[in-house]
Design a protein around this motif. Sequence first.
Motif, PDB file in Angstrom:
ATOM      1  N   TRP A 118     -26.861  17.367 -26.035  1.00  0.00           N
ATOM      2  CA  TRP A 118     -26.739  15.909 -25.988  1.00  0.00           C
ATOM      3  C   TRP A 118     -25.339  15.462 -26.411  1.00  0.00           C
ATOM      4  CZ3 TRP A 118     -29.340  12.154 -23.747  1.00  0.00           C
ATOM      5  CH2 TRP A 118     -28.928  10.838 -24.020  1.00  0.00           C
ATOM      6  N   HIS A 121     -22.903  16.206 -23.717  1.00  0.00           N
ATOM      7  CA  HIS A 121     -23.108  15.284 -22.598  1.00  0.00           C
ATOM      8  C   HIS A 121     -22.410  13.959 -22.873  1.00  0.00           C
ATOM      9  CE1 HIS A 121     -25.251  12.039 -20.443  1.00  0.00           C
ATOM     10  NE2 HIS A 121     -25.246  12.908 -19.455  1.00  0.00           N
ATOM     11  N   GLU A 122     -22.583  13.440 -24.075  1.00  0.00           N
ATOM     12  CA  GLU A 122     -21.947  12.175 -24.434  1.00  0.00           C
ATOM     13  C   GLU A 122     -20.424  12.276 -24.391  1.00  0.00           C
ATOM     14  OE1 GLU A 122     -23.999   9.012 -26.002  1.00  0.00           O
ATOM     15  OE2 GLU A 122     -24.530  10.002 -24.114  1.00  0.00           O
ATOM     16  N   GLY A 138     -33.191  11.911 -22.969  1.00  0.00           N
ATOM     17  CA  GLY A 138     -33.207  13.146 -23.736  1.00  0.00           C
ATOM     18  C   GLY A 138     -32.782  14.331 -22.895  1.00  0.00           C
ATOM     19  N   GLY A 259     -31.853   9.858 -26.996  1.00  0.00           N
ATOM     20  CA  GLY A 259     -30.627  10.601 -27.269  1.00  0.00           C
ATOM     21  C   GLY A 259     -30.857  11.788 -28.186  1.00  0.00           C
ATOM     22  N   GLU A 260     -30.057  11.892 -29.229  1.00  0.00           N
ATOM     23  CA  GLU A 260     -30.116  13.069 -30.092  1.00  0.00           C
ATOM     24  C   GLU A 260     -31.438  13.238 -30.828  1.00  0.00           C
ATOM     25  OE1 GLU A 260     -27.710  14.792 -33.934  1.00  0.00           O
ATOM     26  OE2 GLU A 260     -26.516  13.981 -32.283  1.00  0.00           O
ATOM     27  N   SER A 263     -33.921  14.639 -28.312  1.00  0.00           N
ATOM     28  CA  SER A 263     -33.452  15.947 -27.861  1.00  0.00           C
ATOM     29  C   SER A 263     -33.724  17.003 -28.932  1.00  0.00           C
ATOM     30  CB  SER A 263     -31.952  15.895 -27.542  1.00  0.00           C
ATOM     31  OG  SER A 263     -31.680  14.976 -26.500  1.00  0.00           O
TER      32      SER A 263
END
Length: 338
Positions: A118, A121-122, A138, A259-260, A263
């Motif tokens: 994650w 990815h960001e 996620g 998100g995190e 995930s």
Amino acid sequence: MKLTRIMASAAFAICAATASQAQENLVISSWLPPAHPINVDMLEGLVDMMEEATDGQVTGEIKMGIAPPPAQMDLVMDGAADVTIIFHGYQPGRFIATKLIELPGYEGNAEAASVAYWRVHEAHLAELDEHRGVKLIGLSTHGPGQIHSNKAVNTLADLNGLKTRLGGGVSADVGAELGLVGIQVPAPKVYETLDSGAADGVAMNMGERISFKLNEVAKNVYEMPGGFYRGSFAVLMSQQKFDSLPADVQQALEEEVFGEPFSRLMGAAWDASDVRARAATEEAEDNVIVTASEADQAAFAEMAAKVREKILGEIADAGIDAQAAYEMVKAEMAKESN
């Protein structure tokens, strides 16, 4: 008359307040067996997280069999479901950057890898916007992928020519290096594919020995420390549905769930399933786990380097600083593993 107007206004205000707090029940599509960790631990976990974050204003219901695995993203885009989980490898050519997390050679469990995924990815991958049209909530990868077979496999050389179900993505690239004869069927078809003899083996993480009853049809595990590959998953939400939620609900979901945090939950669920399945395999008298020798580990490391170079080249060609992204995955996994 005045009292009537006051009562009517009060009733309207109560109704308006109730409507603003009405529960949103999301339709969550899944293509996995009911008892699979994706359903029981991840998607049910998502429902619990959303309910807690929104004080019960958002909940969800898992529905199975709405569409086959490759159609799940389009299902959400078309509004037939509000949330789904996809395996990127089922749609070759549609996703490139997602292969980054699937590379062999990473050190760390699925939780560490999913959190790193994650974050990377960001920082790097989002600019490709590969999940355009939906809201990405996620990202995850399962634990190290191994070879499970109905034939004895004791060395790397024994894999050459083995008819093996490969899920797509990097597992297909690794399979080519190993000399596997790749067969592609969705995960829910694995048991019957092995049971019928259409395949001799399957590439999956250890946890799937329980989920897909591999202990019955693939009693041999050839284990490469660190795994032959990993697998990339994403949980997606209808952008239209998300946009329709009240602003405070959206904020709560963004800050506490999506998100995190989610995930991380998915990665931890993969790890727990691997632990359970390993224990069950070790306890089964007719199941065998063979760990690759040091010589075979060294030979596979050379194969893995070729695959890594190929995939990082594909990602770089798409416009991403692939090497920086790769180094970040390793660094973030190391942080999470300490």
